[in-house]
Each structure stands twice: as C-alpha cells, then as structure tokens.
Design an enzyme around this catalytic site. Structure first.
Site, PDB file in Angstrom:
ATOM      1  CB  THR A 169      33.849  39.183  46.709  1.00 51.76           C
ATOM      2  OG1 THR A 169      33.837  40.588  46.721  1.00 51.76           O
ATOM      3  CG2 THR A 169      34.272  38.684  45.340  1.00 51.76           C
ATOM      4  NE  ARG A 197      37.558  49.439  44.737  1.00 50.96           N
ATOM      5  CZ  ARG A 197      37.434  48.160  45.076  1.00 50.96           C
ATOM      6  NH1 ARG A 197      36.320  47.514  44.825  1.00 50.96           N
ATOM      7  NH2 ARG A 197      38.420  47.523  45.645  1.00 50.96           N
ATOM      8  CB  VAL A 198      37.022  48.717  38.407  1.00 49.82           C
ATOM      9  CG1 VAL A 198      37.226  47.259  38.021  1.00 49.82           C
ATOM     10  CG2 VAL A 198      35.881  49.316  37.595  1.00 49.82           C
ATOM     11  N   GLY A 199      37.467  46.990  41.286  1.00 54.96           N
ATOM     12  CA  GLY A 199      38.407  46.247  42.131  1.00 54.96           C
ATOM     13  C   GLY A 199      39.179  45.192  41.360  1.00 54.96           C
ATOM     14  CG  ASP A 200      40.390  41.789  43.587  1.00 51.96           C
ATOM     15  OD1 ASP A 200      39.614  42.503  44.246  1.00 51.96           O
ATOM     16  OD2 ASP A 200      40.410  40.540  43.686  1.00 51.96           O
ATOM     17  CB  THR A 220      37.140  37.316  48.240  1.00 50.92           C
ATOM     18  OG1 THR A 220      36.418  38.306  48.986  1.00 50.92           O
ATOM     19  CG2 THR A 220      37.530  36.190  49.179  1.00 50.92           C
ATOM     20  N   GLY A 221      38.884  39.907  48.938  1.00 45.58           N
ATOM     21  CA  GLY A 221      39.700  40.644  49.919  1.00 45.58           C
ATOM     22  C   GLY A 221      39.922  42.056  49.458  1.00 45.58           C
ATOM     23  N   GLY A 223      40.799  44.637  47.292  1.00 43.11           N
ATOM     24  CA  GLY A 223      41.029  44.675  45.848  1.00 43.11           C
ATOM     25  C   GLY A 223      42.222  45.516  45.438  1.00 43.11           C
TER      26      GLY A 223
END
Ligand code: ASP
Length: 312
Positions: A169, A197-200, A220-221, A223
């Site tokens: 990311t 799916r949506v991440g952080d 990053t990492g 989420g």
C-alpha cells in the site's frame, strides 16, 4: 513562512526476508520510492501545497506496477481489482475518500476531487466511478491492471485459504512552506480479499489523518486491525491530549490494545514542526523522505545501515 517543510512516503511494509527480494528488485523499489518522493518534493519546492505534494507522490506510486495501488493493485477472490484511497487536508480538515472503486487510473486524484468538488467525504463502488467520469478522470480497462503474476499470487493465497497482507500500500505525508500538513493513502487492499471489502486506508482517522495543529499520518498493514485501533488518529490524540512527542505518540499508537487487536500496524507520520517518524513492526518498510534541501533518505529494511534519527 515555514522552514521545516518536507515530505515522507511509504510504499508498504512486509515481513519478507532478504532472500525473498533480489538486489535488482530492491533497486527497483528504491528507484520507485525516489521518483515518488521527488514528484512530491518538487511541488513543495515550487511553493505548492502539502495536499498537491502528497497527491503527486502517491500518483507516482499508483503508476508503478511494483506497488499495491493503482496499476499494481492486487486481486480479490473473484480476480476483480478494487481501490481504496483517502486524502486529508490538515489546514481545512477536509477529506476525500473512495472505497471499492474499479477502473480508476489514479484513485488518489479521485479522492482529492471528491474532497474539493463534492459535498461528501467518501464515495464507493459505481457511484464513485460515475463521479470520476463526470470529472473526466482517467479510467482504464481491467486489462491495464491485470498481470499473470497477480493471478499466481491469488492462486497461492487461495491454496493457503488466507488473505495475503502487508503488500505495498502506498502513502505520503507532507508539510508545505506555509505550514500546512496533508496525508494521503492508496491501496489495492489484500490479495484474496472478498469483493467489496474495504480496509483502513480510506477511513479517516484509521489509515489516514491530517490536522495542522498536530500531525499527519498514513498507515499500511493489517487493515482490519488498524481500523479498529484508529491508528492514525491515535498518533494525533496522544500528541494533542497527552503532550507526547511524535516519536512517543507513534510508539503508543502502534502498541495500543495489542492484547485485543491483532495484526501489524505501520505508518509514516509528520508533525507540524517537520519531524518525521517511520513506525513499523514488520521486517521492512519501503520508505523515503526529504526535508527542504537535505539529501533524500530512501530505505527498505529495518536494520538498514542508513540511519534515520527519528525512526521508531
Ligand atoms: N492496509 C491495507 C488494507 O488493509 C493493506 C496494506 O497496507 O497492505 O487494505
């Protein structure tokens, strides 16, 4: 006039070992980081805004297949590619974000256009695509993003019945000559994630946050962990309410509720005085920064010999 201006970027953080990345690959990553760094730095050097600088740096990485954003974004279970991105202006505290959007060449520019031209903060899926078309942002067919290598990566993840995380990311934080902070983050999410799916990354306060009064952060990492830990906002909150330094606040945000919230949290942060922090718990973080006319700092491994005094 602020003399502490500068920019710091990341191209993701991973737990790979040195054997897994060849010298040529590492050199390509370093070149990609340097290109993105200079793209953002030039904006600041010419007197441009922190918002435009972080957008320029992130766009450069979105156009580079090495990173998991834009062109290099990873595949979901059904081989679709969906982008998440966010940008925040620390001066106005306005933000723009997208979740689960396809076909947009530069997701960060769509996020910025939403921030500047719409009444909303976040647009998702086809609504965001329609908005991009309305503003004539460049769209690409699935083929532009697809590669055989990505398909192999997806097959591997499917065999292990897992999502593959920690995949490059990208993000940037900057402080401009007028003392304005900004943060931007862009991602293709996780390999083998469920469609939708949506991440952080696009969640303001989780993966992205900026406030001129205190700091700017891009994460990053993992989420799922970062969004529950509100990592970016925690860096801000520890500085604002506990009076901690950027370094101390970064350490606190990285470790907060670790007993209940799993997954790695990694981020780049910059405070209003131009201090920069690269906080990561993985073996490597693709990272770079440049303050004013000082030379660029570009690094990959945790134990990299090039020392950066502010690294956590
Ligand atoms: N944080 C991103 C996400 O969960 C992935 C990453 O940083 O590699 O979508």
């Amino acid at each position: 006039m602020n003399n502490n201006w500068g920019i710091a970027i990341h191209g993701g953080a991973e737990n790979k070992t040195k054997k897994e990345i060849s010298e040529a690959q590492q050199a390509a990553y370093e070149q990609g980081l340097e290109n993105a760094l200079i793209a953002g730095w030039r904006v600041l050097n010419d007197g441009g805004s922190a918002v435009d600088a972080v957008e320029a740096a992130v766009r450069s990485m979105e156009n580079n297949r090495l990173f998991n954003a834009g062109k290099g974004a990873s595949l979901a279970t059904d081989q679709s590619i969906e982008f998440d991105a966010a940008i925040m202006d620390g001066k106005t505290m306005k933000a723009g974000a997208i979740g689960g959007v396809k076909h947009i060449k530069n997701p960060i520019t769509l996020a910025k256009t939403i921030m500047q031209k719409s009444k909303h903060v976040m647009l998702c899926a086809t609504g965001a695509e329609d908005f991009a078309r309305e503003y004539e942002l460049e769209m690409k067919s699935d083929q532009y993003f697809w590669t055989e290598e990505k398909e192999k990566e997806l097959e591997e993840a499917k065999k292990e019945k897992d999502v593959a995380g920690g995949h490059d990311t990208v993000g940037a934080v900057a402080l401009d000559r007028n003392g304005n902070l900004a943060a931007a983050t862009s991602t293709g999410g996780l390999v083998n994630q469920l469609p939708g799916r949506v991440g952080d990354s696009p969640i303001i306060g989780s993966g992205t946050y900026a406030n001129n009064e205190v700091c700017a952060v891009s994460c990053t990492g993992d989420g799922e962990g970062i969004m529950r830990a509100n990592t970016a906002h925690e860096v801000y909150a520890h500085m604002k309410y506990k009076g901690l330094s950027l370094k101390e606040a970064s350490q606190a945000a990285m470790t907060l509720y670790k007993d209940r919230i799993e997954g790695d949290r990694n981020f780049v942060a910059m405070d209003k005085d131009g201090n920069i922090e690269f906080s990561f718990e993985t073996n490597l973080m693709f990272r770079a920064c440049k303050k004013g006319d000082e030379p660029s700092y570009v690094a990959v491994w945790k134990d990299e010999e090039v020392a950066w005094e502010n690294e956590a």
